[in-house]
Scaffold this active site. Structure first.
Site, PDB file in Angstrom:
ATOM      1  N   ARG A  26      27.815  19.973 -45.710  1.00  0.00           N
ATOM      2  CA  ARG A  26      26.918  19.850 -44.558  1.00  0.00           C
ATOM      3  C   ARG A  26      26.121  18.569 -44.725  1.00  0.00           C
ATOM      4  O   ARG A  26      25.413  18.396 -45.696  1.00  0.00           O
ATOM      5  CB  ARG A  26      25.993  21.060 -44.463  1.00  0.00           C
ATOM      6  CG  ARG A  26      26.721  22.380 -44.240  1.00  0.00           C
ATOM      7  CD  ARG A  26      25.721  23.532 -44.141  1.00  0.00           C
ATOM      8  NE  ARG A  26      26.373  24.821 -44.056  1.00  0.00           N
ATOM      9  CZ  ARG A  26      26.611  25.472 -42.920  1.00  0.00           C
ATOM     10  NH1 ARG A  26      26.289  24.935 -41.770  1.00  0.00           N
ATOM     11  NH2 ARG A  26      27.192  26.656 -42.946  1.00  0.00           N
ATOM     12  N   ASP A  42      30.126  16.633 -38.045  1.00  0.00           N
ATOM     13  CA  ASP A  42      29.820  15.862 -39.250  1.00  0.00           C
ATOM     14  C   ASP A  42      30.919  14.863 -39.592  1.00  0.00           C
ATOM     15  O   ASP A  42      30.654  13.835 -40.207  1.00  0.00           O
ATOM     16  CB  ASP A  42      29.556  16.788 -40.435  1.00  0.00           C
ATOM     17  CG  ASP A  42      28.188  17.454 -40.361  1.00  0.00           C
ATOM     18  OD1 ASP A  42      27.420  17.148 -39.430  1.00  0.00           O
ATOM     19  OD2 ASP A  42      27.894  18.276 -41.244  1.00  0.00           O
ATOM     20  N   ARG A  91      12.852  44.071 -65.918  1.00  0.00           N
ATOM     21  CA  ARG A  91      12.886  44.395 -64.490  1.00  0.00           C
ATOM     22  C   ARG A  91      13.592  43.327 -63.661  1.00  0.00           C
ATOM     23  O   ARG A  91      14.021  43.589 -62.549  1.00  0.00           O
ATOM     24  CB  ARG A  91      11.463  44.560 -63.950  1.00  0.00           C
ATOM     25  CG  ARG A  91      10.665  45.663 -64.620  1.00  0.00           C
ATOM     26  CD  ARG A  91       9.212  45.611 -64.220  1.00  0.00           C
ATOM     27  NE  ARG A  91       8.645  44.339 -64.715  1.00  0.00           N
ATOM     28  CZ  ARG A  91       7.497  43.821 -64.308  1.00  0.00           C
ATOM     29  NH1 ARG A  91       6.787  44.436 -63.375  1.00  0.00           N
ATOM     30  NH2 ARG A  91       7.047  42.698 -64.814  1.00  0.00           N
ATOM     31  N   HIS A 111      22.446  14.589 -42.793  1.00  0.00           N
ATOM     32  CA  HIS A 111      21.664  14.771 -41.575  1.00  0.00           C
ATOM     33  C   HIS A 111      20.240  14.241 -41.735  1.00  0.00           C
ATOM     34  O   HIS A 111      19.690  14.239 -42.828  1.00  0.00           O
ATOM     35  CB  HIS A 111      21.569  16.250 -41.213  1.00  0.00           C
ATOM     36  CG  HIS A 111      22.882  16.911 -41.024  1.00  0.00           C
ATOM     37  ND1 HIS A 111      23.113  18.217 -41.377  1.00  0.00           N
ATOM     38  CD2 HIS A 111      24.053  16.463 -40.519  1.00  0.00           C
ATOM     39  CE1 HIS A 111      24.359  18.548 -41.084  1.00  0.00           C
ATOM     40  NE2 HIS A 111      24.956  17.490 -40.575  1.00  0.00           N
ATOM     41  N   TYR A 142      15.665  25.934 -46.837  1.00  0.00           N
ATOM     42  CA  TYR A 142      14.789  24.766 -46.891  1.00  0.00           C
ATOM     43  C   TYR A 142      13.614  24.917 -45.947  1.00  0.00           C
ATOM     44  O   TYR A 142      13.713  25.491 -44.883  1.00  0.00           O
ATOM     45  CB  TYR A 142      15.542  23.458 -46.646  1.00  0.00           C
ATOM     46  CG  TYR A 142      16.419  23.378 -45.430  1.00  0.00           C
ATOM     47  CD1 TYR A 142      16.012  22.657 -44.308  1.00  0.00           C
ATOM     48  CD2 TYR A 142      17.665  23.986 -45.402  1.00  0.00           C
ATOM     49  CE1 TYR A 142      16.831  22.553 -43.200  1.00  0.00           C
ATOM     50  CE2 TYR A 142      18.485  23.885 -44.299  1.00  0.00           C
ATOM     51  CZ  TYR A 142      18.065  23.163 -43.193  1.00  0.00           C
ATOM     52  OH  TYR A 142      18.870  23.055 -42.101  1.00  0.00           O
ATOM     53  N   LYS A 175      11.591  17.863 -46.434  1.00  0.00           N
ATOM     54  CA  LYS A 175      12.212  19.153 -46.721  1.00  0.00           C
ATOM     55  C   LYS A 175      12.006  19.532 -48.183  1.00  0.00           C
ATOM     56  O   LYS A 175      11.989  18.666 -49.048  1.00  0.00           O
ATOM     57  CB  LYS A 175      13.717  19.102 -46.450  1.00  0.00           C
ATOM     58  CG  LYS A 175      14.080  18.827 -45.013  1.00  0.00           C
ATOM     59  CD  LYS A 175      15.569  18.689 -44.838  1.00  0.00           C
ATOM     60  CE  LYS A 175      15.912  18.371 -43.398  1.00  0.00           C
ATOM     61  NZ  LYS A 175      17.345  18.121 -43.219  1.00  0.00           N
TER      62      LYS A 175
END
Length: 181
Positions: free
Chosen positions: A59, A170, A23, A62, A132, A72
């Site tokens: 990205r 950034d 499945r 940060h 996240y 996180k």
């Protein structure tokens, strides 16, 4: 789930047990009781975020400062990323060190990043979906970051800078030394 410490203090890789049959598959992506028992860390997630990106998008790096710092739990729902975190906790035995791991939608590995870390990721496949959980709410006045190609950190992103897709914001983040030395 199997929880393995990384070389950075309080940072963990979480590998869920995946149950597959004709499945499809099922796995428990997070269990607070098991996480706390294996790490000694109590975390209460209050916000979930999701991004979709193309191959080459970078990205980060940060973080949020002060009372708005965030722990996180990051993972990939679709695609693949090189995930990077940097310990920016002054006084930590791993201060200024970074760790990277490939996260993808095949193995379903996750990375727990504690408060006091900078975080970023490089997308390795088109249409990657990255999610996240955060243990604190986003606060725009507290956001900060470190430039991805900081020479002090010397992070190997595995892709030439000329192939990276990086936001203007950034590209203008400060150097690690200007923030912490």
């Amino acid at each position: 789930m199997t929880i393995t410490p990384t070389p950075l203090k309080d940072c963990y890789i979480i590998q869920p047990q995946i149950f597959e049959d004709e499945r499809g598959y099922f796995f428990e992506s997070f269990n607070q009781r098991d996480f706390e028992e294996q790490t000694g860390i109590r975390v209460d997630f209050v916000q979930d975020n999701q991004s979709q990106s193309s191959k080459g998008v970078l990205r980060g790096l940060h973080f949020q400062k002060g009372a708005f710092a965030q722990a996180k739990l990051v993972r990939v729902v679709k695609g693949k990323v090189l995930d990077v975190c940097v310990d920016i906790r002054k006084g930590s035995p791993t201060f200024g060190q970074h760790f990277s791991v490939v996260l993808d939608a095949i193995e379903h590995k996750q990375l727990y990043i504690p408060r006091g870390f900078a975080h970023g990721f490089l997308v390795l496949e088109n249409d990657t979906i990255f999610t996240y959980k955060c243990d604190n709410y986003y606060n725009s006045a507290s956001e900060s970051g470190i430039i991805f190609n900081d020479r002090t950190l010397n992070i190997d992103w595995g892709m030439p800078d000329s192939q990276l897709i990086i936001s203007e914001k950034d590209q203008n983040l400060p150097l690690f030394d200007t923030l912490y030395m």
